[in-house]
Design a protein around this motif. Structure first.
Motif, PDB file in Angstrom:
ATOM      1  N   GLN A  78      38.441  41.823  32.170  1.00 36.43           N
ATOM      2  CA  GLN A  78      37.434  40.751  32.340  1.00 36.43           C
ATOM      3  C   GLN A  78      37.518  39.930  33.560  1.00 36.43           C
ATOM      4  OE1 GLN A  78      38.241  38.701  28.892  1.00 36.43           O
ATOM      5  NE2 GLN A  78      37.364  40.276  27.544  1.00 36.43           N
TER       6      GLN A  78
ATOM      7  N   ILE B 259      38.684  41.370  36.721  1.00 34.88           N
ATOM      8  CA  ILE B 259      38.401  42.019  37.781  1.00 34.88           C
ATOM      9  C   ILE B 259      37.414  42.998  37.684  1.00 34.88           C
ATOM     10  CG2 ILE B 259      39.996  44.133  38.608  1.00 34.88           C
ATOM     11  CD1 ILE B 259      42.631  43.168  37.531  1.00 34.88           C
ATOM     12  N   ARG B 260      36.947  43.100  39.055  1.00 34.53           N
ATOM     13  CA  ARG B 260      35.828  43.985  39.097  1.00 34.53           C
ATOM     14  C   ARG B 260      35.796  45.406  38.765  1.00 34.53           C
ATOM     15  NH1 ARG B 260      34.385  42.772  45.127  1.00 34.53           N
ATOM     16  NH2 ARG B 260      36.651  42.798  45.029  1.00 34.53           N
ATOM     17  N   PRO B 261      34.834  46.030  38.233  1.00 30.69           N
ATOM     18  CA  PRO B 261      34.869  47.542  37.885  1.00 30.69           C
ATOM     19  C   PRO B 261      35.395  48.407  39.059  1.00 30.69           C
ATOM     20  CG  PRO B 261      32.968  46.673  37.092  1.00 30.69           C
ATOM     21  CD  PRO B 261      33.394  45.469  38.007  1.00 30.69           C
ATOM     22  N   GLU B 262      35.179  48.095  40.362  1.00 30.04           N
ATOM     23  CA  GLU B 262      35.238  48.744  41.401  1.00 30.04           C
ATOM     24  C   GLU B 262      36.798  48.850  41.775  1.00 30.04           C
ATOM     25  OE1 GLU B 262      32.887  45.547  43.432  1.00 30.04           O
ATOM     26  OE2 GLU B 262      33.178  46.536  41.363  1.00 30.04           O
ATOM     27  N   VAL B 263      37.584  47.757  41.185  1.00 27.95           N
ATOM     28  CA  VAL B 263      39.148  47.870  41.314  1.00 27.95           C
ATOM     29  C   VAL B 263      39.629  48.096  40.062  1.00 27.95           C
ATOM     30  CG1 VAL B 263      41.008  45.941  41.644  1.00 27.95           C
ATOM     31  CG2 VAL B 263      38.826  45.609  42.848  1.00 27.95           C
ATOM     32  N   ALA B 264      39.037  47.811  38.944  1.00 26.28           N
ATOM     33  CA  ALA B 264      39.762  47.973  37.637  1.00 26.28           C
ATOM     34  C   ALA B 264      39.776  49.596  37.527  1.00 26.28           C
ATOM     35  CB  ALA B 264      39.064  47.489  36.582  1.00 26.28           C
ATOM     36  N   LYS B 265      38.691  50.545  38.060  1.00 19.71           N
ATOM     37  CA  LYS B 265      38.677  51.953  37.560  1.00 19.71           C
ATOM     38  C   LYS B 265      40.107  52.562  38.290  1.00 19.71           C
ATOM     39  CE  LYS B 265      35.767  55.864  37.982  1.00 19.71           C
ATOM     40  NZ  LYS B 265      36.710  56.590  38.688  1.00 19.71           N
TER      41      LYS B 265
ATOM     42  N   GLU C 284      42.832  39.789  41.546  1.00 21.32           N
ATOM     43  CA  GLU C 284      42.821  41.403  41.673  1.00 21.32           C
ATOM     44  C   GLU C 284      43.995  41.615  42.740  1.00 21.32           C
ATOM     45  OE1 GLU C 284      37.868  42.281  41.383  1.00 21.32           O
ATOM     46  OE2 GLU C 284      38.720  41.565  43.383  1.00 21.32           O
TER      47      GLU C 284
ATOM     48  N   LYS D  26      38.552  41.014  47.886  1.00 19.76           N
ATOM     49  CA  LYS D  26      39.330  40.887  46.524  1.00 19.76           C
ATOM     50  C   LYS D  26      39.706  39.612  46.262  1.00 19.76           C
ATOM     51  CE  LYS D  26      42.470  43.814  47.992  1.00 19.76           C
ATOM     52  NZ  LYS D  26      41.920  44.242  49.391  1.00 19.76           N
ATOM     53  N   THR D  27      39.830  39.176  45.135  1.00 18.88           N
ATOM     54  CA  THR D  27      40.309  37.722  44.398  1.00 18.88           C
ATOM     55  C   THR D  27      41.649  37.642  44.535  1.00 18.88           C
ATOM     56  OG1 THR D  27      40.239  38.630  42.249  1.00 18.88           O
ATOM     57  CG2 THR D  27      37.951  37.770  43.108  1.00 18.88           C
TER      58      THR D  27
END
Length: 400
Positions: free
Chosen positions: A23, A25-31, A65, A61-62
């Motif tokens: 929740q 983490i952005r999808p482009e990192v999570a995937k 992340e 990136k945060t």
């Protein structure tokens, strides 16, 4: 010595992206992280590292992340055996400020191992120190530290570290680790600290009375500065008791020394053991061995026949020297109770040439009589620089 993979402590085995993490983490990192997690679980560490690097390549990136990515990179790189990548990721984790104290201590150990594998012993040593400062005192960390110290050639540091470990164990009422004592003895040997090496060997035979340690300790004792030849028979007795009397010359020498001490029964027992072991009675000197056997048999028979007269003479003497001498020989003859009585009577009568030698003999008799506590008390107070103190310690160690 190559460090064992046991030094490897995974810092991110639980690095799969959880629903809660996803929740934040952005999808482009999570995937790619989820794919990396699945590959890692399937044993495909190199592929998992590649996917983690894809996630690391995402811009903007945060901190959350980056932290999750670094965990995955560290876990995958460790599993893949890529120590360089693992070290980079773990240093990032250490610098993140997000690891718990326990995780920092664990990660520091993993960093020390990774740098040792990269042959960067300086950084490996730094991380060992860091791990210790964080409270990590694991056995694997201690092994890695010993490995790094040995490779550095800094035997002064090895001696200091091993001595501290031995002292800490003893003060806590624990038996020191055998490896710490071996490191200490080796370090003292390499730094020409003869006294320190002798002390380490003393502790080895006390805590780990193995045949080889006894051989090393007893081999050094006669070379000790100031060692008196009058204790040569005692050294042989200890060699025999610890299984280190094996050479033909040793059996011959001990038998002759026992005869010179008036202990013919002990001399006979030594010769009989030499023949039984095949050390005597064979080879080019077989006839000489047989002559020695005939001599000790004859002396033993004569001494047994004349024992009552010798005892009466010793009892009537003004001093206790003859009683002590008779008592010493009764130890070797297998009569520990009489030996203790005679030596005790000799000490009580007084006017002894060597009072401490008599106490050493009394301690031996008490050990032979299974009176360990009394023997410890008798032997503990001996003093001198001629080898008697070491012999007292060795007899105590033998009785443990």
């Amino acid at each position: 010595m190559k460090p064992s993979s046991k030094f490897f402590v995974a810092v991110a085995l639980g690095a799969a992206v959880t629903l809660t993490q996803a929740q934040a983490i952005r999808p482009e990192v999570a995937k790619p992280l989820k794919e990396a997690s699945d590959m890692l679980k399937a044993g495909k560490a190199k592929e998992a590292l590649a996917k983690a690097n894809v996630a690391n390549g995402v811009g903007g990136k945060t901190p959350a992340e980056q932290f999750t990515i670094d965990r995955m990179r560290a876990a995958a790189a460790q599993r893949a055996g890529d120590n360089g990548a693992a070290a980079d990721a773990m240093e990032d984790l250490m610098n993140s400020g997000k690891l718990s104290a326990a995780e920092q201590a664990q990660t520091a150990e993993s960093l020390a191992y990774a740098y040792s594998q990269l042959r960067n012993n300086a950084k490996a040593t730094q991380w060992v120190s860091k791990a210790q400062s964080l409270g990590n005192n694991s056995a694997t960390l201690k092994q890695l530290q010993a490995y790094l110290q040995a490779n550095s050639g800094d035997y002064g540091a090895i001696a200091k570290d091993a001595a501290a470990a031995v002292s800490a164990a003893e003060q806590a009422g624990r038996r020191p680790e055998e490896n710490d004592l071996l490191r200490l003895a080796d370090a003292y040997s390499r730094t020409n600290n003869a006294a320190g090496q002798a002390q380490a060997l003393d502790k080895l035979v006390t805590y780990y009375p193995k045949k080889d340690y006894w051989a090393a300790a007893l081999g050094r004792l006669p070379r000790k500065p100031g060692f008196s030849d009058r204790f040569s028979l005692d050294v042989m007795r200890l060699k025999l008791a610890t299984g280190n009397l094996e050479a033909t010359n040793d059996f011959m020498e001990m038998a002759q020394l026992a005869l010179q001490a008036g202990c013919s029964t002990e001399a006979k027992q030594v010769v009989d053991k030499g023949f039984a072991a095949g050390a005597l009675g064979t080879g080019t000197d077989a006839e000489r061995h047989k002559r020695l056997k005939a001599l000790v048999d004859k002396r033993d028979a004569e001494d047994k026949a004349g024992f009552t007269a010798k005892l009466a003479e010793a009892t009537a003497a003004k001093d206790g020297n003859a009683l002590v001498q008779l008592g010493q020989c009764r130890i070797g003859a297998g009569d520990a109770a009489q030996a203790e009585t005679l030596i005790g009577q000799g000490i009580a009568k007084g006017q002894l040439k060597r009072p401490d030698d008599a106490k050493l003999a009394l301690g031996r008799a008490q050990l032979a009589a299974k009176q360990k506590a009394k023997a410890q008390q008798t032997l503990r107070g001996l003093q001198g620089t001629d080898g008697i103190v070491e012999l007292a310690r060795y007899y105590q160690a033998l009785g443990n």
